[in-house]
Design a protein around this motif. Structure first.
Motif, PDB file in Angstrom:
ATOM      1  N   SER A   1      47.712  16.898  -9.288  1.00 27.29           N
ATOM      2  CA  SER A   1      48.986  16.973  -8.578  1.00 27.29           C
ATOM      3  C   SER A   1      49.876  15.748  -8.796  1.00 27.29           C
ATOM      4  O   SER A   1      51.043  15.760  -8.419  1.00 27.29           O
ATOM      5  N   ASP A   2      49.356  14.705  -9.432  1.00 30.06           N
ATOM      6  CA  ASP A   2      50.157  13.508  -9.724  1.00 30.06           C
ATOM      7  C   ASP A   2      51.203  13.773 -10.800  1.00 30.06           C
ATOM      8  O   ASP A   2      52.146  13.000 -10.940  1.00 30.06           O
ATOM      9  N   HIS A   3      51.016  14.851 -11.585  1.00 24.78           N
ATOM     10  CA  HIS A   3      51.892  15.112 -12.727  1.00 24.78           C
ATOM     11  C   HIS A   3      52.388  16.558 -12.710  1.00 24.78           C
ATOM     12  O   HIS A   3      51.694  17.457 -12.264  1.00 24.78           O
ATOM     13  N   GLU A   4      53.574  16.744 -13.221  1.00 16.92           N
ATOM     14  CA  GLU A   4      54.195  18.070 -13.282  1.00 16.92           C
ATOM     15  C   GLU A   4      53.413  18.988 -14.222  1.00 16.92           C
ATOM     16  O   GLU A   4      52.922  18.542 -15.262  1.00 16.92           O
ATOM     17  N   PRO A   5      53.320  20.286 -13.885  1.00 16.63           N
ATOM     18  CA  PRO A   5      52.702  21.245 -14.816  1.00 16.63           C
ATOM     19  C   PRO A   5      53.436  21.204 -16.156  1.00 16.63           C
ATOM     20  O   PRO A   5      54.659  21.100 -16.206  1.00 16.63           O
ATOM     21  N   GLY A   6      52.656  21.218 -17.226  1.00 11.36           N
ATOM     22  CA  GLY A   6      53.230  21.186 -18.567  1.00 11.36           C
ATOM     23  C   GLY A   6      53.359  19.792 -19.153  1.00 11.36           C
ATOM     24  O   GLY A   6      53.601  19.656 -20.346  1.00 11.36           O
ATOM     25  N   SER A   7      53.194  18.745 -18.338  1.00  9.58           N
ATOM     26  CA  SER A   7      53.263  17.386 -18.883  1.00  9.58           C
ATOM     27  C   SER A   7      52.021  17.128 -19.740  1.00  9.58           C
ATOM     28  O   SER A   7      50.980  17.767 -19.565  1.00  9.58           O
ATOM     29  N   ALA A   8      52.137  16.198 -20.664  1.00  7.29           N
ATOM     30  CA  ALA A   8      51.029  15.907 -21.582  1.00  7.29           C
ATOM     31  C   ALA A   8      49.793  15.431 -20.820  1.00  7.29           C
ATOM     32  O   ALA A   8      48.664  15.844 -21.134  1.00  7.29           O
ATOM     33  N   ILE A   9      49.996  14.573 -19.830  1.00  5.30           N
ATOM     34  CA  ILE A   9      48.852  14.058 -19.070  1.00  5.30           C
ATOM     35  C   ILE A   9      48.180  15.187 -18.294  1.00  5.30           C
ATOM     36  O   ILE A   9      46.952  15.328 -18.317  1.00  5.30           O
ATOM     37  N   ARG A  10      48.967  16.005 -17.640  1.00  2.49           N
ATOM     38  CA  ARG A  10      48.378  17.098 -16.845  1.00  2.49           C
ATOM     39  C   ARG A  10      47.624  18.067 -17.755  1.00  2.49           C
ATOM     40  O   ARG A  10      46.534  18.528 -17.410  1.00  2.49           O
ATOM     41  N   ALA A  11      48.176  18.392 -18.907  1.00  2.00           N
ATOM     42  CA  ALA A  11      47.490  19.298 -19.838  1.00  2.00           C
ATOM     43  C   ALA A  11      46.148  18.703 -20.279  1.00  2.00           C
ATOM     44  O   ALA A  11      45.131  19.415 -20.336  1.00  2.00           O
ATOM     45  N   ALA A  12      46.134  17.404 -20.556  1.00  2.00           N
ATOM     46  CA  ALA A  12      44.885  16.744 -20.969  1.00  2.00           C
ATOM     47  C   ALA A  12      43.883  16.716 -19.812  1.00  2.00           C
ATOM     48  O   ALA A  12      42.676  16.913 -20.023  1.00  2.00           O
ATOM     49  N   GLN A  13      44.355  16.487 -18.595  1.00  2.00           N
ATOM     50  CA  GLN A  13      43.463  16.494 -17.435  1.00  2.00           C
ATOM     51  C   GLN A  13      42.903  17.888 -17.174  1.00  2.00           C
ATOM     52  O   GLN A  13      41.721  18.035 -16.846  1.00  2.00           O
ATOM     53  N   GLU A  14      43.718  18.913 -17.334  1.00  2.00           N
ATOM     54  CA  GLU A  14      43.242  20.283 -17.145  1.00  2.00           C
ATOM     55  C   GLU A  14      42.171  20.629 -18.174  1.00  2.00           C
ATOM     56  O   GLU A  14      41.154  21.262 -17.845  1.00  2.00           O
ATOM     57  N   GLU A  15      42.387  20.209 -19.414  1.00  2.00           N
ATOM     58  CA  GLU A  15      41.388  20.447 -20.466  1.00  2.00           C
ATOM     59  C   GLU A  15      40.092  19.697 -20.149  1.00  2.00           C
ATOM     60  O   GLU A  15      38.995  20.228 -20.309  1.00  2.00           O
ATOM     61  N   PHE A  16      40.212  18.463 -19.699  1.00  2.00           N
ATOM     62  CA  PHE A  16      39.037  17.682 -19.302  1.00  2.00           C
ATOM     63  C   PHE A  16      38.271  18.413 -18.197  1.00  2.00           C
ATOM     64  O   PHE A  16      37.045  18.539 -18.261  1.00  2.00           O
ATOM     65  N   ASN A  17      38.976  18.890 -17.182  1.00  2.00           N
ATOM     66  CA  ASN A  17      38.318  19.573 -16.068  1.00  2.00           C
ATOM     67  C   ASN A  17      37.591  20.835 -16.519  1.00  2.00           C
ATOM     68  O   ASN A  17      36.494  21.131 -16.043  1.00  2.00           O
ATOM     69  N   ARG A  18      38.201  21.584 -17.448  1.00  3.16           N
ATOM     70  CA  ARG A  18      37.522  22.783 -17.974  1.00  3.16           C
ATOM     71  C   ARG A  18      36.233  22.386 -18.690  1.00  3.16           C
ATOM     72  O   ARG A  18      35.181  23.007 -18.492  1.00  3.16           O
ATOM     73  N   THR A  19      36.311  21.339 -19.499  1.00  2.00           N
ATOM     74  CA  THR A  19      35.126  20.881 -20.231  1.00  2.00           C
ATOM     75  C   THR A  19      34.070  20.358 -19.271  1.00  2.00           C
ATOM     76  O   THR A  19      32.875  20.627 -19.426  1.00  2.00           O
ATOM     77  N   TYR A  20      34.490  19.603 -18.265  1.00  2.00           N
ATOM     78  CA  TYR A  20      33.575  19.043 -17.270  1.00  2.00           C
ATOM     79  C   TYR A  20      32.821  20.158 -16.540  1.00  2.00           C
ATOM     80  O   TYR A  20      31.594  20.105 -16.403  1.00  2.00           O
ATOM     81  N   CYS A  21      33.528  21.174 -16.099  1.00  3.95           N
ATOM     82  CA  CYS A  21      32.881  22.279 -15.382  1.00  3.95           C
ATOM     83  C   CYS A  21      31.984  23.095 -16.307  1.00  3.95           C
ATOM     84  O   CYS A  21      30.935  23.588 -15.887  1.00  3.95           O
ATOM     85  N   THR A  22      32.370  23.222 -17.557  1.00  2.00           N
ATOM     86  CA  THR A  22      31.515  23.887 -18.541  1.00  2.00           C
ATOM     87  C   THR A  22      30.220  23.106 -18.717  1.00  2.00           C
ATOM     88  O   THR A  22      29.129  23.682 -18.774  1.00  2.00           O
ATOM     89  N   LEU A  23      30.330  21.776 -18.796  1.00  2.00           N
ATOM     90  CA  LEU A  23      29.138  20.927 -18.916  1.00  2.00           C
ATOM     91  C   LEU A  23      28.211  21.125 -17.721  1.00  2.00           C
ATOM     92  O   LEU A  23      27.005  21.321 -17.891  1.00  2.00           O
TER      93      LEU A  23
END
Length: 149
Positions: free
Chosen positions: A71-93
């Motif tokens: 929530s610190d960053h707007e949807p579609g921002s580079a940081i938010r996209a990278a954090q979302e990808e990290f979270n998907r990978t983390y939960c997959t792990l």
């Protein structure tokens, strides 16, 4: 040489060798979670952690934003996209580790590969400039299985 041996077999000399931040986290979590450390040594949690932390050369540690959230960053921002990808990978792990330790040991190989991917994603986040001279960081937020790739 295990972590305990490294610090108990020589006189203490702070800042004599660089230590990875990952080693610091491992030492802290190990010292607080178990009364016995590697090699059967009794844990002096406070002393061990102080010695490890004192030995870290912080010049190589990025100034990551404190307690980052999506929530610190707007949807579609580079940081938010990278954090979302990290979270998907983390939960997959986490899912693969759960499967590996609950009857599907072949998942451990896949989990190991996922660990390396997660490390790379975290490092990439910590190289992304954020506000106030800090860098972005992983948020470790839950992603439902149907939303993971």
């Amino acid at each position: 040489m295990d972590l305990v041996s490294r610090y108990s077999s020589r006189p203490w000399r702070p800042n004599t060798a660089p230590v990875s931040p990952y080693v610091v986290l491992l030492a802290i979590s190990t010292a607080w979670s178990s009364p016995v450390l590697l090699g059967g040594h009794r844990a002096d949690a406070g002393g061990l952690v102080r010695r490890v932390v004192d030995d870290v050369n912080l010049t190589g540690v990025p100034p990551m934003r404190r307690n980052p959230r999506l929530s610190d960053h707007e949807p579609g921002s580079a940081i938010r996209a990278a954090q979302e990808e990290f979270n998907r990978t983390y939960c997959t792990l986490l899912s693969r580790l759960e499967q590996a330790f609950n009857g599907s040991p072949k998942q451990l190989g896949a989990a190991t590969g996922t660990m390396y991917a997660l490390k790379g994603q975290a490092q990439a986040l910590m190289r992304m400039p954020d506000e106030d001279g800090t860098t972005a960081g992983p948020t470790f937020e839950y992603v439902a299985p149907e939303l993971r790739r």
